[in-house]
Design a protein around this motif. Structure first.
Motif, mmCIF file in Angstrom:
data_model
loop_
_atom_site.group_PDB
_atom_site.id
_atom_site.type_symbol
_atom_site.label_atom_id
_atom_site.label_comp_id
_atom_site.label_asym_id
_atom_site.label_seq_id
_atom_site.Cartn_x
_atom_site.Cartn_y
_atom_site.Cartn_z
ATOM 1 N N TRP A 47 1.012 -1.126 0.091
ATOM 2 C CA TRP A 47 -0.030 0.119 0.165
ATOM 3 C C TRP A 47 0.950 1.331 -0.040
ATOM 4 O O TRP A 47 0.576 2.139 -0.692
ATOM 5 N N SER A 48 2.018 1.376 0.833
ATOM 6 C CA SER A 48 2.861 2.499 0.928
ATOM 7 C C SER A 48 3.537 2.572 -0.267
ATOM 8 O O SER A 48 4.046 3.775 -0.961
ATOM 9 N N LEU A 49 3.975 1.472 -1.223
ATOM 10 C CA LEU A 49 4.531 1.612 -2.489
ATOM 11 C C LEU A 49 3.654 2.041 -3.541
ATOM 12 O O LEU A 49 3.768 3.012 -4.300
ATOM 13 N N VAL A 50 2.367 1.730 -3.492
ATOM 14 C CA VAL A 50 1.233 2.033 -4.623
ATOM 15 C C VAL A 50 0.826 3.452 -4.251
ATOM 16 O O VAL A 50 0.638 4.177 -5.175
ATOM 17 N N SER A 51 0.324 3.645 -3.117
ATOM 18 C CA SER A 51 -0.196 5.079 -2.636
ATOM 19 C C SER A 51 0.197 5.491 -1.313
ATOM 20 O O SER A 51 -0.484 5.222 -0.291
ATOM 21 N N ALA A 52 1.230 5.925 -0.997
ATOM 22 C CA ALA A 52 1.728 6.434 0.160
ATOM 23 C C ALA A 52 0.741 7.394 1.015
ATOM 24 O O ALA A 52 0.931 7.364 2.170
ATOM 25 N N ARG A 53 0.216 8.352 0.274
ATOM 26 C CA ARG A 53 -0.673 9.071 0.805
ATOM 27 C C ARG A 53 -1.872 8.766 1.693
ATOM 28 O O ARG A 53 -2.285 8.878 2.390
ATOM 29 N N THR A 54 -2.393 7.568 1.052
ATOM 30 C CA THR A 54 -3.568 6.938 1.406
ATOM 31 C C THR A 54 -3.455 5.664 2.524
ATOM 32 O O THR A 54 -4.176 5.267 3.045
ATOM 33 N N ASP A 78 14.612 13.275 0.954
ATOM 34 C CA ASP A 78 14.519 12.762 -0.259
ATOM 35 C C ASP A 78 13.781 11.524 -0.122
ATOM 36 O O ASP A 78 14.058 10.516 0.921
ATOM 37 N N ALA A 79 12.380 11.276 -0.790
ATOM 38 C CA ALA A 79 11.491 10.102 -0.626
ATOM 39 C C ALA A 79 12.094 8.927 -1.080
ATOM 40 O O ALA A 79 11.453 7.838 -0.921
ATOM 41 N N ARG A 80 13.000 8.943 -2.117
ATOM 42 C CA ARG A 80 13.541 7.894 -2.724
ATOM 43 C C ARG A 80 14.118 6.697 -1.951
ATOM 44 O O ARG A 80 13.707 5.613 -1.968
ATOM 45 N N PRO A 81 15.095 6.889 -0.964
ATOM 46 C CA PRO A 81 15.437 5.992 -0.033
ATOM 47 C C PRO A 81 14.566 5.096 0.837
ATOM 48 O O PRO A 81 14.542 4.088 0.768
ATOM 49 N N PRO A 82 13.410 6.077 1.485
ATOM 50 C CA PRO A 82 12.666 5.386 2.444
ATOM 51 C C PRO A 82 11.653 4.533 1.460
ATOM 52 O O PRO A 82 11.103 3.469 1.913
ATOM 53 N N ARG A 83 11.166 4.835 0.288
ATOM 54 C CA ARG A 83 10.429 4.458 -0.658
ATOM 55 C C ARG A 83 11.143 2.961 -0.940
ATOM 56 O O ARG A 83 10.608 1.816 -1.134
ATOM 57 N N PHE A 84 12.505 2.964 -1.359
ATOM 58 C CA PHE A 84 13.155 1.957 -1.510
ATOM 59 C C PHE A 84 13.333 0.756 -0.504
ATOM 60 O O PHE A 84 13.078 -0.346 -0.606
ATOM 61 N N ALA A 85 13.263 1.525 0.735
ATOM 62 C CA ALA A 85 13.685 0.583 1.834
ATOM 63 C C ALA A 85 12.179 -0.195 1.993
ATOM 64 O O ALA A 85 11.994 -1.245 2.295
ATOM 65 N N GLN A 86 10.980 0.456 1.676
ATOM 66 C CA GLN A 86 9.670 0.037 1.796
ATOM 67 C C GLN A 86 9.624 -1.369 0.715
ATOM 68 O O GLN A 86 9.267 -2.430 1.260
ATOM 69 N N GLY A 87 10.260 -1.200 -0.364
ATOM 70 C CA GLY A 87 10.343 -2.156 -1.206
ATOM 71 C C GLY A 87 11.056 -3.434 -0.836
ATOM 72 O O GLY A 87 11.052 -4.383 -1.280
#
Length: 135
Positions: free
Chosen positions: A35-42, A65-74
């Motif tokens: 969910w956080s990878l698809v739509s972090a806001r919701t 920068d949002a890229r490192p935490p988003r990668f971490a979620q992945g």
């Protein structure tokens, strides 16, 4: 009682493997990662932070920068997903190992502010495997 550490996990019916409490907890974690990878806001945890915590904080001086935490979620989704799939395939201890790895990474982030996935992202950028786009 969970089945994830049973040496006869391979002969356990899939219906019982799916009902293992550890499987259910990691499945919920996988849903939240996805969910956080698809739509972090919701995503529910983001919405909770935005409504309950953010109003109590001062405005930030700069944004991360949002890229490192988003990668971490992945990375978290990958680790948990592999554990879930191996558990369904009948591999004993796979679910426990995946859950422990995800817990250790979350603990490091919560207790020490050390984001393991973010560090992996930065290493991959430094050695040239990942090429971030300009913000």
């Amino acid at each position: 009682m969970g089945t994830s550490t049973n040496s006869t996990l391979g002969s356990t019916p899939i219906s019982l493997r799916v009902l293992d409490p550890g499987f259910l907890v990691l499945a919920i974690a996988a849903v939240l990662f996805t969910w956080s990878l698809v739509s972090a806001r919701t995503q529910p945890l983001t919405a909770l932070f935005r409504r309950a915590v953010r109003p109590r904080l001062a405005a930030p001086d700069e944004w991360e920068d949002a890229r490192p935490p988003r990668f971490a979620q992945g990375v978290g989704l990958f680790v948990v997903g592999v554990g879930l799939l191996l558990h369904l395939a009948g591999v004993p201890w796979a679910l426990v190992a995946a859950g422990a790895a995800a817990f250790v990474a979350a603990f490091l982030n919560a207790a020490f502010g050390f984001c393991l996935g973010c560090e992996i992202y930065l290493i991959l950028v430094r050695i040239g495997i990942l090429r971030p786009t300009r913000a």
